[in-house]
Design a protein around this motif. Structure first.
Motif, PDB file in Angstrom:
ATOM      1  N   THR A 184      -6.111  -1.254 -13.533  1.00 26.82           N
ATOM      2  CA  THR A 184      -6.725  -2.584 -13.498  1.00 26.82           C
ATOM      3  C   THR A 184      -7.343  -2.909 -14.849  1.00 26.82           C
ATOM      4  OG1 THR A 184      -7.127  -2.459 -11.118  1.00 26.82           O
ATOM      5  CG2 THR A 184      -8.480  -4.023 -12.366  1.00 26.82           C
TER       6      THR A 184
ATOM      7  N   SER B  32       1.148   4.165  -2.876  1.00 28.33           N
ATOM      8  CA  SER B  32       0.263   5.177  -2.277  1.00 28.33           C
ATOM      9  C   SER B  32       0.039   6.390  -3.180  1.00 28.33           C
ATOM     10  CB  SER B  32       0.824   5.627  -0.920  1.00 28.33           C
ATOM     11  OG  SER B  32       2.085   6.250  -1.112  1.00 28.33           O
TER      12      SER B  32
ATOM     13  N   LEU C   3      -1.008   6.292  -6.122  1.00 25.86           N
ATOM     14  CA  LEU C   3      -2.092   5.998  -7.051  1.00 25.86           C
ATOM     15  C   LEU C   3      -3.439   6.281  -6.410  1.00 25.86           C
ATOM     16  CD1 LEU C   3      -0.817   2.601  -8.528  1.00 25.86           C
ATOM     17  CD2 LEU C   3      -0.620   4.884  -9.541  1.00 25.86           C
ATOM     18  N   THR C   4      -4.276   7.024  -7.127  1.00 30.76           N
ATOM     19  CA  THR C   4      -5.625   7.325  -6.647  1.00 30.76           C
ATOM     20  C   THR C   4      -6.555   6.154  -6.961  1.00 30.76           C
ATOM     21  OG1 THR C   4      -6.340   8.287  -8.742  1.00 30.76           O
ATOM     22  CG2 THR C   4      -5.271   9.785  -7.151  1.00 30.76           C
ATOM     23  N   GLU C   5      -7.767   6.223  -6.474  1.00 32.83           N
ATOM     24  CA  GLU C   5      -8.753   5.189  -6.789  1.00 32.83           C
ATOM     25  C   GLU C   5      -8.997   5.139  -8.298  1.00 32.83           C
ATOM     26  OE1 GLU C   5     -13.120   3.513  -5.421  1.00 32.83           O
ATOM     27  OE2 GLU C   5     -12.498   5.488  -4.712  1.00 32.83           O
ATOM     28  N   ALA C   6      -9.085   6.306  -8.922  1.00 30.16           N
ATOM     29  CA  ALA C   6      -9.278   6.353 -10.382  1.00 30.16           C
ATOM     30  C   ALA C   6      -8.079   5.745 -11.107  1.00 30.16           C
ATOM     31  CB  ALA C   6      -9.514   7.787 -10.840  1.00 30.16           C
ATOM     32  N   ASP C   7      -6.865   6.023 -10.612  1.00 30.56           N
ATOM     33  CA  ASP C   7      -5.663   5.426 -11.203  1.00 30.56           C
ATOM     34  C   ASP C   7      -5.730   3.904 -11.122  1.00 30.56           C
ATOM     35  OD1 ASP C   7      -4.496   7.954 -11.654  1.00 30.56           O
ATOM     36  OD2 ASP C   7      -3.356   7.877  -9.767  1.00 30.56           O
ATOM     37  N   LEU C   8      -6.114   3.399  -9.955  1.00 30.22           N
ATOM     38  CA  LEU C   8      -6.188   1.953  -9.762  1.00 30.22           C
ATOM     39  C   LEU C   8      -7.220   1.327 -10.688  1.00 30.22           C
ATOM     40  CD1 LEU C   8      -5.930   1.835  -5.872  1.00 30.22           C
ATOM     41  CD2 LEU C   8      -4.161   1.163  -7.512  1.00 30.22           C
ATOM     42  N   ASP C   9      -8.374   1.978 -10.834  1.00 34.14           N
ATOM     43  CA  ASP C   9      -9.414   1.477 -11.747  1.00 34.14           C
ATOM     44  C   ASP C   9      -8.899   1.433 -13.182  1.00 34.14           C
ATOM     45  OD1 ASP C   9     -11.182   1.213  -9.621  1.00 34.14           O
ATOM     46  OD2 ASP C   9     -12.226   3.100 -10.055  1.00 34.14           O
ATOM     47  N   THR C  10      -8.236   2.502 -13.600  1.00 30.52           N
ATOM     48  CA  THR C  10      -7.701   2.578 -14.969  1.00 30.52           C
ATOM     49  C   THR C  10      -6.622   1.532 -15.187  1.00 30.52           C
ATOM     50  OG1 THR C  10      -8.198   4.939 -15.086  1.00 30.52           O
ATOM     51  CG2 THR C  10      -6.556   4.100 -16.639  1.00 30.52           C
TER      52      THR C  10
ATOM     53  N   ASN D 199       0.834  -1.204   0.000  1.00 33.49           N
ATOM     54  CA  ASN D 199       0.000   0.000   0.000  1.00 33.49           C
ATOM     55  C   ASN D 199       0.868   1.253   0.000  1.00 33.49           C
ATOM     56  OD1 ASN D 199      -2.597   1.357   0.182  1.00 33.49           O
ATOM     57  ND2 ASN D 199      -1.996   1.866   2.267  1.00 33.49           N
TER      58      ASN D 199
END
Length: 146
Positions: free
Chosen positions: A136, A125, A127-134, A121
């Motif tokens: 993924t 750290s 990476l934002t939630e949007a970054d993680l979604d993209t 983590n």
């Protein structure tokens, strides 16, 4: 020679992905070595056995970890010596050996896994939630693990 205009960019992305992977793996190896006097292969074996609490054969373990039977055996030998895993022979086939976590191995792995997760983590750290979604989505389209 490729005439695809994106070829060079794809090559650069591959090199960047490899660099990020190696950097993160190096940091995790150091975390395990310095903070817990253990190794990434030991952690990987414990994690595989944690996912399969009923135990697995040595061959299954090797396949799960994508390593040779010899490499898996070496790590399991040390973990068994440390009381973290136990081997049992199959009742139906004496050549088949199952390996599973001991209660001590289970407890030790659960504590280590929580700290490992916190370390990962921290490494990611930025990476934002949007970054993680993209990311993924991109990795799934590339054929990475689901």
């Amino acid at each position: 020679m490729s005439h695809d205009p994106l070829s060079k960019r794809r090559l650069k992305i591959w090199i960047r992905l490899l660099g990020v992977t190696r950097t993160a793996e190096g940091a995790l190896r150091e975390f395990l070595r310095l903070g817990h006097d253990t190794t990434l292969p030991r952690f990987d074996v414990l994690a595989a056995l944690y996912r399969r609490r009923d135990g697995v054969t040595m061959s299954e373990l090797s396949r799960m970890l994508l390593v040779s039977n010899g490499n898996a055996t070496t790590v399991v030998d040390r973990l068994e010596k440390d009381g973290l895993v136990r081997r049992t022979q199959s009742d139906s086939d004496r050549r088949t050996v199952f390996v599973a976590l001991t209660p001590e191995g289970l407890a030790q792995f659960e504590g280590l896994a929580a700290e490992h997760e916190a370390q990962v983590n921290a490494l990611f750290s930025g990476l934002t939630e949007a970054d993680l979604d993209t990311l993924t989505d991109i990795l799934k389209r590339m054929g990475g693990p689901k």
